[in-house]
Design a protein around this motif. Structure first.
Motif, short mmCIF file in Angstrom:
data_model
loop_
_atom_site.label_atom_id
_atom_site.label_comp_id
_atom_site.label_asym_id
_atom_site.label_seq_id
_atom_site.Cartn_x
_atom_site.Cartn_y
_atom_site.Cartn_z
N LEU A 272 -29.74 32.39 -5.20
CA LEU A 272 -29.25 31.44 -4.21
C LEU A 272 -30.21 30.27 -4.07
CD1 LEU A 272 -27.41 30.57 -1.83
CD2 LEU A 272 -28.80 32.03 -0.35
N LEU A 273 -31.51 30.52 -4.17
CA LEU A 273 -32.48 29.44 -4.03
C LEU A 273 -32.32 28.42 -5.14
CD1 LEU A 273 -33.88 32.10 -2.60
CD2 LEU A 273 -35.86 30.58 -2.53
N GLU A 274 -32.17 28.91 -6.34
CA GLU A 274 -32.02 28.02 -7.49
C GLU A 274 -30.74 27.19 -7.40
OE1 GLU A 274 -31.00 29.60 -11.58
OE2 GLU A 274 -33.13 29.12 -11.86
N LEU A 275 -29.65 27.83 -7.03
CA LEU A 275 -28.38 27.12 -6.92
C LEU A 275 -28.40 26.14 -5.75
CD1 LEU A 275 -25.38 26.76 -7.71
CD2 LEU A 275 -24.85 28.66 -6.16
N GLY A 276 -28.91 26.58 -4.61
CA GLY A 276 -28.89 25.72 -3.43
C GLY A 276 -29.64 24.43 -3.63
N VAL A 277 -30.82 24.48 -4.24
CA VAL A 277 -31.61 23.26 -4.40
C VAL A 277 -30.96 22.34 -5.42
CG1 VAL A 277 -33.19 24.05 -6.23
CG2 VAL A 277 -33.99 22.43 -4.49
N LYS A 278 -30.28 22.89 -6.41
CA LYS A 278 -29.57 22.05 -7.38
C LYS A 278 -28.44 21.27 -6.72
CE LYS A 278 -30.54 24.66 -11.60
NZ LYS A 278 -29.97 25.49 -12.68
N VAL B 248 -33.70 25.50 0.66
CA VAL B 248 -33.37 26.91 0.91
C VAL B 248 -34.64 27.61 1.36
CG1 VAL B 248 -32.37 29.03 0.03
CG2 VAL B 248 -31.60 26.83 -0.89
N LEU B 249 -34.59 28.20 2.53
CA LEU B 249 -35.71 28.94 3.09
C LEU B 249 -35.26 30.39 3.28
CD1 LEU B 249 -38.51 29.10 4.44
CD2 LEU B 249 -37.42 28.38 6.58
N SER C 180 -25.69 39.67 -3.45
CA SER C 180 -26.59 38.68 -4.04
C SER C 180 -27.45 39.24 -5.17
CB SER C 180 -27.49 38.08 -2.96
OG SER C 180 -26.73 37.27 -2.09
N LEU C 181 -27.33 40.53 -5.44
CA LEU C 181 -28.05 41.12 -6.57
C LEU C 181 -27.10 41.52 -7.71
CD1 LEU C 181 -30.60 43.42 -4.68
CD2 LEU C 181 -31.03 41.17 -5.71
N GLY C 182 -25.80 41.31 -7.51
CA GLY C 182 -24.81 41.76 -8.48
C GLY C 182 -24.34 40.65 -9.41
N TRP C 183 -23.44 41.03 -10.31
CA TRP C 183 -22.88 40.07 -11.27
C TRP C 183 -22.14 38.93 -10.56
CZ3 TRP C 183 -24.75 39.82 -15.83
CH2 TRP C 183 -25.09 40.96 -16.58
N THR C 184 -21.57 39.20 -9.40
CA THR C 184 -20.79 38.18 -8.71
C THR C 184 -21.63 37.32 -7.76
OG1 THR C 184 -20.20 39.70 -6.91
CG2 THR C 184 -18.71 39.61 -8.80
N ALA C 185 -22.95 37.44 -7.85
CA ALA C 185 -23.82 36.70 -6.93
C ALA C 185 -23.57 35.20 -7.01
CB ALA C 185 -25.29 37.00 -7.23
N ARG C 186 -23.46 34.66 -8.21
CA ARG C 186 -23.26 33.21 -8.33
C ARG C 186 -21.93 32.79 -7.70
NH1 ARG C 186 -25.08 28.70 -10.90
NH2 ARG C 186 -23.51 27.18 -11.55
N THR C 187 -20.88 33.57 -7.97
CA THR C 187 -19.58 33.25 -7.39
C THR C 187 -19.66 33.27 -5.87
OG1 THR C 187 -18.46 34.23 -9.29
CG2 THR C 187 -17.16 33.93 -7.29
N TYR C 188 -20.28 34.31 -5.33
CA TYR C 188 -20.42 34.40 -3.88
C TYR C 188 -21.24 33.23 -3.32
CZ TYR C 188 -22.65 35.64 0.50
OH TYR C 188 -23.16 35.58 1.77
N LEU D 104 -21.71 30.27 -4.58
CA LEU D 104 -20.94 29.03 -4.67
C LEU D 104 -19.93 28.94 -3.53
CD1 LEU D 104 -20.31 28.83 -8.52
CD2 LEU D 104 -21.45 27.07 -7.14
N ARG D 105 -19.29 30.05 -3.21
CA ARG D 105 -18.31 30.03 -2.13
C ARG D 105 -18.98 29.86 -0.77
NH1 ARG D 105 -14.61 34.90 -4.73
NH2 ARG D 105 -13.35 33.54 -6.06
N ALA D 106 -20.15 30.47 -0.60
CA ALA D 106 -20.88 30.29 0.66
C ALA D 106 -21.30 28.84 0.83
CB ALA D 106 -22.09 31.22 0.69
N LEU D 107 -21.77 28.22 -0.25
CA LEU D 107 -22.21 26.83 -0.16
C LEU D 107 -21.02 25.88 -0.06
CD1 LEU D 107 -25.22 26.90 -2.65
CD2 LEU D 107 -25.26 26.98 -0.15
N ALA D 108 -19.88 26.29 -0.60
CA ALA D 108 -18.66 25.49 -0.39
C ALA D 108 -18.27 25.51 1.09
CB ALA D 108 -17.52 26.03 -1.25
N PHE D 109 -18.45 26.66 1.73
CA PHE D 109 -18.20 26.74 3.17
C PHE D 109 -19.19 25.86 3.92
CE2 PHE D 109 -18.69 29.11 7.29
CZ PHE D 109 -17.46 28.77 7.81
#
Length: 316
Positions: free
Chosen positions: A44-50, A55-56, A246-254, A256-261
């Motif tokens: 999440l940290l890597e995706l959020g800053v991009k 991200v804290l 956030s530790l599973g294969w779907t972490a990126r999908t989740y 992305l959806r959280a940050l879309a919200f």
């Protein structure tokens, strides 16, 4: 006397962040839960800053450097007070853009919602809560092994939902769950409604498809959203995910959806909403970020009274 908090921090390399994502981990782990390196793209940290966000990810009170100060931990109310004090201090020395968006997992969702209920200045612009409901799964449905003990691998969901090395890497994240946090978790179904009724920021609840701890059928979802009378709330199920999304294969999908919200909670981001003329927060356009660095360790001394000094002695 202050209580130190630790965690991971990553900030855009240039420009003001669009907002700050505050990530609060669940029970028995630390802030690195949101920075999985088991496979590329899961952090999440890597995706959020991009995407232009600071991200804290904090070690909640009772974990990390605060553990020696709070050996029994804190309940959700006390955690929320300490975390809010930390955010006040953070905002004094860091740009926060449009405000704080809280991502809370499992037990971390309890102080997240409590913080939002206490937020009378609208500094919290939204929340995404995963792995937390208010209708517990039946006792005989909880994942246990043949001996009747809780099986930690099974309570995550099927092992195939996670990268092969996720279980090995998570060992470095493990930490004892404080006693008072366990007690709070057991009381949550009774305390949730009062807290939820005071939340004004938009809330999104996410359940993994193989969530073992909480019910999320239609009736349970209705009970979860009914007390949120002062805001809008939604509940979604993440296909192919277990409890520790956030530790599973779907972490990126989740993520992305959280940050879309989160995008929808920014000024002008809600469907049909116009940007406020003077919101008091900045909402700069998404810039191009080059040379994004890895998350750095972070510590902050919350300048509040040590909660231990104010706690009454506990019976027993």
């Amino acid at each position: 006397m202050g209580v130190p908090l630790s965690g991971l921090l990553v900030e855009p390399s240039s420009g003001t962040p669009r907002a700050v994502v505050l990530a609060l981990h669940g029970g028995g782990v630390r802030a690195g839960y949101f920075d999985s390196r088991a496979a590329p793209g899961l952090s999440l940290l890597e995706l959020g800053v991009k995407l232009g966000f600071t991200v804290l990810a904090l070690d909640r009170p009772g974990y990390g450097v605060s553990a020696p100060f709070l050996p029994e931990g804190l309940n959700a109310q006390e955690q929320a007070e300490l975390l809010r004090a930390a955010l006040v201090g953070f905002a004094r020395t860091h740009e926060i853009g449009s405000g704080f968006f809280v991502v809370g997992h499992s037990s971390g969702g309890q102080p997240a919602l409590t913080m939002a209920a206490q937020d009378h200045d609208d500094n919290i612009i939204g929340l995404d809560i995963s792995g937390l409901g208010n209708t517990p799964a039946a006792e005989d449905e909880l994942p246990r092994d043949a001996s009747g003990r809780m099986n930690w691998r099974r309570h995550w969901g099927a092992p195939s939902l996670y990268p092969p090395n996720a279980f090995r890497l998570c060992r470095s994240l493990l930490a004892p769950t404080p006693l008072r946090e366990i007690e709070e978790f057991l009381r949550w179904p009774q305390t949730y409604a009062e807290i939820a009724s005071a939340v004004r920021a938009p809330v999104r609840f996410t359940f993994g498809e193989q969530e073992p701890w909480w019910q999320f059928d239609a009736e349970a979802v209705g009970d979860l959203t009914a007390p949120l009378t002062s805001t809008r709330a939604s509940v979604v199920v993440e296909p192919g995910a277990g409890h520790n999304i956030s530790l599973g294969w779907t972490a990126r999908t989740y993520h992305l959806r959280a940050l879309a919200f989160l995008e929808q909670t920014l000024p002008g981001g809600r469907p049909g909403a116009a940007p406020p003329s003077d919101s008091g927060h900045k909402n700069p356009p998404l810039p191009d970020y080059d040379g994004i660095s890895a998350p750095t360790s972070w510590q902050f001394l919350a300048r509040v009274m040590n909660p231990l000094a104010a706690m009454p002695e506990r019976a027993g």
